[in-house]
Design a protein around this motif. Structure first.
Motif, short mmCIF file in Angstrom:
data_model
loop_
_atom_site.label_atom_id
_atom_site.label_comp_id
_atom_site.label_asym_id
_atom_site.label_seq_id
_atom_site.Cartn_x
_atom_site.Cartn_y
_atom_site.Cartn_z
N UNK A 33 0.83 -1.19 0.00
CA UNK A 33 0.00 0.00 0.00
C UNK A 33 0.87 1.25 0.00
N UNK A 34 0.24 2.39 -0.30
CA UNK A 34 0.87 3.71 -0.23
C UNK A 34 -0.21 4.68 0.21
N UNK A 35 -0.15 5.14 1.47
CA UNK A 35 -1.19 5.98 2.06
C UNK A 35 -0.56 7.27 2.59
N UNK A 36 -1.34 8.34 2.57
CA UNK A 36 -0.88 9.60 3.09
C UNK A 36 -2.07 10.52 3.37
N UNK A 37 -1.83 11.55 4.15
CA UNK A 37 -2.82 12.61 4.34
C UNK A 37 -2.30 13.85 3.64
N UNK A 38 -3.16 14.44 2.81
CA UNK A 38 -2.83 15.67 2.12
C UNK A 38 -3.71 16.77 2.70
#
Length: 163
Positions: A33-38
């Motif tokens: 996975x590749x998750x982030x908060x923008x």
């Protein structure tokens, strides 16, 4: 005595009939996975088509990860021989997030950090998959518009390929 034996056979048959034969999943495989908060909004960047959730280790020249699907893309590029540790994201070691026509990247003023931890996932069938995982956060700018974003709570787990 025969009725006692008959009773045990019936009891054993009953227990066998209603017991589960499902084996417990002993695989330790974890999904990439590749998750982030923008700017506080949770985003998950998927891999599409022929792309995959992969971090490419190019001998001792660079590490590159680029994902994209549905109008989003994200990734990072680190120069030089890379091993497990924490890296400064800037104009040399870059991270980016693109959505639609906006493309945000780190530079000499908009910086962040990225951690790398390598390991091997042992599969239940005896197979092994090298992985790289870590966290990241950074400030980034769209050079065309001057708009800035803050990326926080970034996490990734990618397959590790060495070339």
């Amino acid at each position: 005595m025969k009725s006692y034996l008959k009773y045990l056979i019936i009891l054993f048959s009953f227990l066998t009939l209603f017991s589960s034969c499902e084996k417990e999943n002993t695989s330790t495989k974890r999904n990439p996975f590749y998750k982030l908060k923008v700017n506080g909004s949770l985003k998950e960047v998927d891999a599409c088509g022929s792309s995959d959730h992969v971090a490419s280790f190019l001998k001792d020249t660079a590490v590159f990860a680029a994902l994209g699907c549905g109008g989003q893309s994200a990734g990072f590029y680190l120069e030089g021989k890379i091993s497990d540790g924490t890296y400064l994201l800037d104009n040399k070691n870059r991270a980016w997030y693109d959505e639609g026509t906006a493309g945000f990247t780190t530079d000499s003023l908009n910086k962040g950090t990225l951690t790398i931890t390598s390991s091997i996932v042992q599969l239940g069938n005896g197979g092994r998959i090298p992985i790289v995982e870590g966290t990241f956060s950074f400030d980034a700018i769209d050079k065309n518009t001057g708009q800035k974003i803050k990326v926080t709570s970034g996490q990734y787990l990618l397959k590790k390929y060495e070339y």
